[in-house]
Design an enzyme around this catalytic site. Structure first.
Site, mmCIF file in Angstrom:
data_model
loop_
_atom_site.group_PDB
_atom_site.id
_atom_site.type_symbol
_atom_site.label_atom_id
_atom_site.label_comp_id
_atom_site.label_asym_id
_atom_site.label_seq_id
_atom_site.Cartn_x
_atom_site.Cartn_y
_atom_site.Cartn_z
ATOM 1 N N HIS A 1 0.839 -1.202 0.000
ATOM 2 C CA HIS A 1 0.000 0.000 0.000
ATOM 3 C C HIS A 1 0.869 1.245 0.000
ATOM 4 O O HIS A 1 1.691 1.434 0.904
ATOM 5 C CB HIS A 1 -0.899 -0.026 1.241
ATOM 6 C CG HIS A 1 -1.939 1.049 1.244
ATOM 7 N ND1 HIS A 1 -2.180 1.865 2.323
ATOM 8 C CD2 HIS A 1 -2.812 1.448 0.284
ATOM 9 C CE1 HIS A 1 -3.160 2.695 2.035
ATOM 10 N NE2 HIS A 1 -3.562 2.464 0.809
ATOM 11 N N HIS B 1 -0.664 11.403 -2.134
ATOM 12 C CA HIS B 1 -1.971 10.970 -1.647
ATOM 13 C C HIS B 1 -2.915 12.120 -1.317
ATOM 14 O O HIS B 1 -4.048 12.178 -1.785
ATOM 15 C CB HIS B 1 -1.810 10.088 -0.401
ATOM 16 C CG HIS B 1 -3.105 9.594 0.149
ATOM 17 N ND1 HIS B 1 -3.876 10.330 1.020
ATOM 18 C CD2 HIS B 1 -3.789 8.455 -0.080
ATOM 19 C CE1 HIS B 1 -4.982 9.659 1.316
ATOM 20 N NE2 HIS B 1 -4.951 8.511 0.665
HETATM 21 O O1 G3P Z 1 -6.451 1.845 -3.253
HETATM 22 C C1 G3P Z 1 -6.789 1.426 -1.973
HETATM 23 C C2 G3P Z 1 -6.616 2.532 -0.964
HETATM 24 O O2 G3P Z 1 -5.371 3.126 -1.149
HETATM 25 C C3 G3P Z 1 -7.689 3.580 -1.060
HETATM 26 O O3 G3P Z 1 -7.627 4.521 -0.056
HETATM 27 O O4 G3P Z 1 -7.040 6.718 0.882
HETATM 28 O O5 G3P Z 1 -5.428 4.847 1.072
HETATM 29 O O6 G3P Z 1 -5.834 5.947 -1.109
HETATM 30 P P1 G3P Z 1 -6.422 5.551 0.208
HETATM 31 MG MG MG Z 2 -4.611 4.764 -2.406
#
Ligand code: G3P
Ligand code: MG
Length: 246
Positions: A12, A54
């Site tokens: 992630h 992000h």
């Molecule tokens: O793509 C999965 C996840 O990353 C979505 O939420 O806010 O972490 O980008 P976020």
């Molecule tokens: Mg994400």
């Protein structure tokens, strides 16, 4: 259905518990952790260049401040996106999408590009990200998986890169998910962990779509979700979760 995930664990934002999120260091950390695929967030600079970032604002994950959408690439390039995370990452930069794709290819990683538009830039962000990724990504490697919370982004992806798989990201399953999946020709739904139950996972997989769940850092929870039919989990700690794969 061909799975868009080469492994049941997706790093992630790279491996964002081990290195500052959405940086080249984070991509390399994911590769070292044994991940085969990473998720990264893509948004646009003021002049419309796609970068890995992000938040809408620079403040949390860099030494800059204010909206990314009002900052030029040259200004972004001068920022430090590593010091906030720890002294080992001083001077780590905000990568352009081109730089990130190069690092992914060099490290033999597959990618999930989450299109993360600043408000009002949905279509523009998807178009710009794909315009960079399509010519750069090698045709003999598994295609990038394009995902977004934004239906407008996914609609652009369907039209501009129809052969690349698409996933809609949902905090919870919307009532119209079946119609949206058909219209956008989705391969998968990426569901928040809080909305992932054996029932919701079964509902989606019975319709022929894959489910991946974010964000899972507990190996027991990952094992439970895989047993419920979840194809992959996004984790900040891919090494830890890979340790739970049977
Ligand atoms: O793509 C999965 C996840 O990353 C979505 O939420 O806010 O972490 O980008 P976020
Ligand atoms: Mg994400």
């Amino acid at each position: 259905m061909n799975s868009p995930y080469p492994s049941p664990v997706i790093g992630h934002r790279g491996a964002c518990a081990d290195a500052p999120e959405n940086t080249l260091a984070s991509l390399r950390a994911a590769a070292r952790a044994g991940a085969q695929m990473v998720e990264v967030d893509v948004k646009l600079t003021a002049e419309g260049r796609p970068v890995l970032f992000h938040d809408d604002l620079l403040d949390r994950t860099s030494d800059g401040e204010g909206p990314v959408a009002e900052t030029l690439l040259d200004e972004l390039g001068a920022l430090d996106a590593g010091s906030w995370f720890g002294p080992d990452f001083v001077g780590e930069a905000i990568p352009t999408l081109e730089e990130a794709l190069e690092t992914l290819i060099d490290n033999d990683l597959t990618v999930n590009l989450e299109i993360k538009p600043c408000p009002g830039r949905e279509e523009e962000t998807a178009r710009a990200a794909l315009a960079v990724a399509q010519p750069q990504w090698p045709s003999d490697r598994p295609a990038p998986l394009i995902s977004s919370f934004s239906r407008a982004c996914l609609s652009v992806a369907r039209d501009q890169a129809p052969e690349w798989p698409r996933a809609m990201i949902c905090d919870s399953l919307p009532e119209d998910w079946r119609e949206v999946a058909a219209i956008l020709r989705l391969t998968a739904i990426h569901l928040a962990d809080s909305a992932a139950s054996p029932a919701s996972v079964a509902e989606v997989t019975k319709a022929g779509l894959a489910v991946a769940v974010y964000t899972v850092n507990d190996p027991q929870r990952a094992t439970f979700l895989w047993a419920a039919g979840v194809a992959a989990v996004f984790s900040d700690r891919p090494a830890v979760i890979l340790g739970a794969v049977q």
